[in-house]
Design an enzyme around this catalytic site. Structure first.
Site, mmCIF file in Angstrom:
data_model
loop_
_atom_site.group_PDB
_atom_site.id
_atom_site.type_symbol
_atom_site.label_atom_id
_atom_site.label_comp_id
_atom_site.label_asym_id
_atom_site.label_seq_id
_atom_site.Cartn_x
_atom_site.Cartn_y
_atom_site.Cartn_z
ATOM 1 N N ARG A 154 -28.685 -1.213 14.475
ATOM 2 C CA ARG A 154 -28.198 -2.582 14.532
ATOM 3 C C ARG A 154 -28.351 -3.168 15.926
ATOM 4 N NH1 ARG A 154 -24.401 -2.038 9.898
ATOM 5 N NH2 ARG A 154 -23.619 -4.076 9.330
ATOM 6 N N ARG A 158 -14.246 -6.381 -0.352
ATOM 7 C CA ARG A 158 -14.254 -5.594 0.877
ATOM 8 C C ARG A 158 -13.420 -6.315 1.928
ATOM 9 N NH1 ARG A 158 -20.137 -3.651 2.905
ATOM 10 N NH2 ARG A 158 -19.334 -4.430 4.876
ATOM 11 N N LYS A 213 -29.655 -5.162 0.859
ATOM 12 C CA LYS A 213 -30.391 -3.988 1.330
ATOM 13 C C LYS A 213 -29.715 -2.681 0.927
ATOM 14 C CE LYS A 213 -28.584 -4.358 6.055
ATOM 15 N NZ LYS A 213 -27.335 -4.959 5.602
ATOM 16 N N ARG A 256 -18.721 -11.002 -3.481
ATOM 17 C CA ARG A 256 -19.081 -9.585 -3.639
ATOM 18 C C ARG A 256 -17.843 -8.706 -3.867
ATOM 19 N NH1 ARG A 256 -22.669 -6.438 0.794
ATOM 20 N NH2 ARG A 256 -20.891 -6.665 2.189
ATOM 21 N N ARG A 288 -19.580 -11.768 11.155
ATOM 22 C CA ARG A 288 -20.619 -10.737 10.977
ATOM 23 C C ARG A 288 -22.015 -11.356 11.057
ATOM 24 N NH1 ARG A 288 -18.983 -8.464 5.555
ATOM 25 N NH2 ARG A 288 -20.716 -7.044 5.718
HETATM 26 P P1 AMP Z 1 -22.078 -2.511 6.672
HETATM 27 O O1 AMP Z 1 -21.456 -1.863 5.487
HETATM 28 O O2 AMP Z 1 -23.422 -1.951 7.011
HETATM 29 O O3 AMP Z 1 -22.091 -4.022 6.591
HETATM 30 O O4 AMP Z 1 -21.143 -2.147 7.936
HETATM 31 C C1 AMP Z 1 -19.785 -2.543 7.982
HETATM 32 C C2 AMP Z 1 -19.273 -2.496 9.413
HETATM 33 O O5 AMP Z 1 -19.397 -1.162 9.943
HETATM 34 C C3 AMP Z 1 -20.036 -3.359 10.406
HETATM 35 O O6 AMP Z 1 -19.604 -4.731 10.374
HETATM 36 C C4 AMP Z 1 -19.692 -2.660 11.723
HETATM 37 O O7 AMP Z 1 -18.351 -2.963 12.116
HETATM 38 C C5 AMP Z 1 -19.721 -1.191 11.334
HETATM 39 N N1 AMP Z 1 -21.089 -0.607 11.488
HETATM 40 C C6 AMP Z 1 -21.897 -0.120 10.493
HETATM 41 N N2 AMP Z 1 -23.077 0.320 10.972
HETATM 42 C C7 AMP Z 1 -23.037 0.102 12.307
HETATM 43 C C8 AMP Z 1 -23.968 0.307 13.370
HETATM 44 N N3 AMP Z 1 -25.199 0.827 13.147
HETATM 45 N N4 AMP Z 1 -23.593 -0.033 14.630
HETATM 46 C C9 AMP Z 1 -22.366 -0.554 14.893
HETATM 47 N N5 AMP Z 1 -21.448 -0.789 13.934
HETATM 48 C C10 AMP Z 1 -21.761 -0.484 12.639
#
Ligand code: AMP
Length: 258
Positions: A107, A179, A32, A146, A190
């Site tokens: 989320r 990452r 996404k 990734r 996750r």
């Molecule tokens: P992502 O890059 O979107 O996978 O986000 C990486 C990490 O950032 C997630 O595993 C959460 O720890 C934190 N995070 C990102 N967006 C949110 C959100 N909307 N609410 C809570 N934690 C978030």
């Protein structure tokens, strides 16, 4: 052809009519982020990735980001109040007024409710929700391999057929690295967190006329095509409910004043 007309109309209408407000939902690894970036670029919209914002704050050494890093490294979600404040601030800026593509937010249901309030406050267009679906097995496979750029944070391009995987970032030439939260244990955590906290969002949005599902297990170009089609369709449906005048403008290819 009809889509081209619609697209021009939405562009023409930007700022003074109907904004293109999109949420890209889906589990980590569904693609996404890549699709949100492409779509936002092509439509001249602001892409807001909460994960990127948090990673940038950590890189910049902001004191508040230290706690965020601990949570992210464990694959846990940050608190709703912090995330809502970050997103609200971005969505209220003038450069977000033509529309936005949100990646990684909302989320939780609390975040989704807050987003509804922000969209109502902006009062310039419907919210289109796209759920990008991919099986769990495919997600674990994708996330394990990734790589992202250590310098600009972009996802590494996938290897082209018959060629070795790239070792440098295609955008800025920076080094590629895994990452911190893409190792297998954190990936599984996750995905668990996604099941528990984020999947209920599907229930929250499912009955809206602007909710769409896209098959994320296809080649990137196919996913892109499907996304473009469903978003254009959903925004028309949403605008029809919001402002009949906007739909007339879209159909005739003319911009309208709100
Ligand atoms: P992502 O890059 O979107 O996978 O986000 C990486 C990490 O950032 C997630 O595993 C959460 O720890 C934190 N995070 C990102 N967006 C949110 C959100 N909307 N609410 C809570 N934690 C978030």
């Amino acid at each position: 052809m009809r889509r081209e007309t619609e697209r021009r109309a939405w562009r023409g209408a930007l700022g003074d009519c109907v904004a293109l407000n999109v949420i890209m939902m889906g589990p980590p690894g569904a693609g996404k982020g890549t699709q949100a970036g492409r779509f936002a670029r092509e439509r001249g919209l602001l892409k807001i990735s909460t994960g990127d914002i948090l990673r940038e704050s950590i890189k910049a050494g902001l004191p508040v980001a230290l706690r965020a890093k601990e949570m992210m490294d464990r694959g846990e979600l940050l608190d709703d109040a912090t995330m809502i404040a970050i997103v609200r601030e971005r969505l209220m800026r003038p450069d977000a007024q033509p529309g936005f593509v949100l990646d990684g937010f909302p989320r939780t249901v609390a975040q989704a409710e807050a987003l509804d309030c922000i969209v109502a406050e902006r009062n310039n267009g419907p919210l289109v929700i796209v759920d990008v679906r991919v099986s769990d097995e495919e997600l674990v496979r994708r996330l394990g391999g990734r790589l992202i750029c250590a310098k600009c944070g972009a996802n590494a391009e996938p290897a082209k057929a018959g060629e070795a995987a790239p070792t440098r970032c295609g955008k800025c030439g920076g080094e590629l690295e895994q990452r911190a939260d893409d190792n297998e244990q954190v990936v599984l955590e996750r995905l668990k967190v996604y099941e528990r906290a984020t999947k209920p969002l599907v229930e929250f949005y499912r009955d809206r006329p602007t909710f769409r599902i896209v098959n994320g297990a296809q080649p990137q170009e196919r996913v892109a095509h499907e996304l473009d089609t469903v978003i254009d369709d959903a925004v028309l449906v949403g605008a029809k409910q919001d402002t009949p005048a906007a739909v007339k403008a879209v159909k005739s290819g003319k911009a309208v004043q709100a």
